[in-house]
Design a protein around this motif. Structure first.
Motif, PDB file in Angstrom:
ATOM      1  N   THR A   1       8.710  20.701  35.758  1.00 46.78           N
ATOM      2  CA  THR A   1       8.194  20.301  34.447  1.00 46.78           C
ATOM      3  C   THR A   1       7.888  18.809  34.449  1.00 46.78           C
ATOM      4  O   THR A   1       8.701  18.001  34.903  1.00 46.78           O
ATOM      5  N   THR A   2       6.722  18.441  33.914  1.00 45.97           N
ATOM      6  CA  THR A   2       6.358  17.026  33.848  1.00 45.97           C
ATOM      7  C   THR A   2       6.801  16.415  32.530  1.00 45.97           C
ATOM      8  O   THR A   2       6.925  17.107  31.517  1.00 45.97           O
ATOM      9  N   VAL A   3       7.021  15.112  32.552  1.00 48.16           N
ATOM     10  CA  VAL A   3       7.413  14.432  31.322  1.00 48.16           C
ATOM     11  C   VAL A   3       6.303  14.496  30.282  1.00 48.16           C
ATOM     12  O   VAL A   3       6.573  14.535  29.090  1.00 48.16           O
TER      13      VAL A   3
ATOM     14  N   GLU B   1       4.897   7.790  34.628  1.00 48.97           N
ATOM     15  CA  GLU B   1       3.600   8.384  34.320  1.00 48.97           C
ATOM     16  C   GLU B   1       3.790   9.815  33.830  1.00 48.97           C
ATOM     17  O   GLU B   1       4.819  10.443  34.130  1.00 48.97           O
ATOM     18  N   PRO B   2       2.833  10.363  33.088  1.00 46.32           N
ATOM     19  CA  PRO B   2       2.961  11.711  32.531  1.00 46.32           C
ATOM     20  C   PRO B   2       3.227  12.799  33.573  1.00 46.32           C
ATOM     21  O   PRO B   2       3.862  13.800  33.256  1.00 46.32           O
ATOM     22  N   MET B   3       2.785  12.634  34.812  1.00 47.52           N
ATOM     23  CA  MET B   3       2.964  13.658  35.848  1.00 47.52           C
ATOM     24  C   MET B   3       4.314  13.567  36.558  1.00 47.52           C
ATOM     25  O   MET B   3       4.622  14.389  37.416  1.00 47.52           O
ATOM     26  N   THR B   4       5.150  12.599  36.190  1.00 43.24           N
ATOM     27  CA  THR B   4       6.496  12.481  36.748  1.00 43.24           C
ATOM     28  C   THR B   4       7.315  13.692  36.314  1.00 43.24           C
ATOM     29  O   THR B   4       7.206  14.147  35.183  1.00 43.24           O
ATOM     30  N   THR B   5       8.153  14.202  37.200  1.00 49.52           N
ATOM     31  CA  THR B   5       8.971  15.354  36.823  1.00 49.52           C
ATOM     32  C   THR B   5      10.105  14.919  35.896  1.00 49.52           C
ATOM     33  O   THR B   5      10.550  13.763  35.931  1.00 49.52           O
TER      34      THR B   5
ATOM     35  N   ASP C   1      14.901  14.669  24.183  1.00 55.35           N
ATOM     36  CA  ASP C   1      13.716  15.463  24.544  1.00 55.35           C
ATOM     37  C   ASP C   1      14.007  16.320  25.773  1.00 55.35           C
ATOM     38  O   ASP C   1      13.603  17.484  25.833  1.00 55.35           O
ATOM     39  N   ILE C   2      14.690  15.731  26.756  1.00 53.96           N
ATOM     40  CA  ILE C   2      15.009  16.468  27.974  1.00 53.96           C
ATOM     41  C   ILE C   2      15.869  17.684  27.641  1.00 53.96           C
ATOM     42  O   ILE C   2      15.625  18.785  28.116  1.00 53.96           O
TER      43      ILE C   2
END
Length: 142
Positions: free
Chosen positions: A68-70, A17-21, A53-54
């Motif tokens: 930082t979130t994904v 999910e977008p809120m995953t670190t 990206d990371i």
């Protein structure tokens, strides 16, 4: 030989999910031995997070991977996608046009069902090509 995406894609795409670190996503990529994860929200594709990206959008910018979130560093919408009934020729054309090596496969208006990679296309076109051999090789071995 042109084939359908459903015949060459990797059906078990890893999703977060977008809120995953970023740190959690990186660990998941290592555990699952993949170079990307789909970023989904309520079963819909939100973006794609690659190992690149990371590095470029998180590490190189000095961002804390545990904070930082994904969603903040993934390739944002709109994401170029394919459907399972699309052809490998269409996939190759989209990869060329958008300069990407992987494309999420979605159905029913955006529900992710897999990923197709440049290696998948190479293996389907010529199973004996160098790229197909490299794609099948175990990671981390030179």
């Amino acid at each position: 030989m042109t084939r359908r995406i459903r015949d060459v894609m990797s059906p078990a795409a890893v999703a977060v999910e977008p809120m995953t670190t970023v740190a959690r996503a990186a660990r998941l990529m290592r555990e699952e031995d993949v170079g990307d994860v789909l970023v989904t929200y309520d079963c819909d594709l939100f973006g794609v997070l690659t190992d690149r990206d990371i590095v470029l959008r998180s590490v190189a910018d000095g961002r804390d991977p545990d904070a930082t979130t994904v969603g903040a560093v993934c390739t944002p919408p709109p994401v170029v996608t394919l459907e399972p009934d699309d052809t490998t020729d269409r996939a190759a054309e989209l990869m060329r046009r958008h300069a990407v090596r992987r494309l999420p496969v979605v159905e029913h208006g955006g529900v992710p069902v897999g990923v197709v990679t440049l290696g998948d296309l190479a293996a389907s076109d010529d199973p004996h090509s160098a790229l197909a051999d490299i794609s099948r090789a175990a990671p981390g071995h030179s």
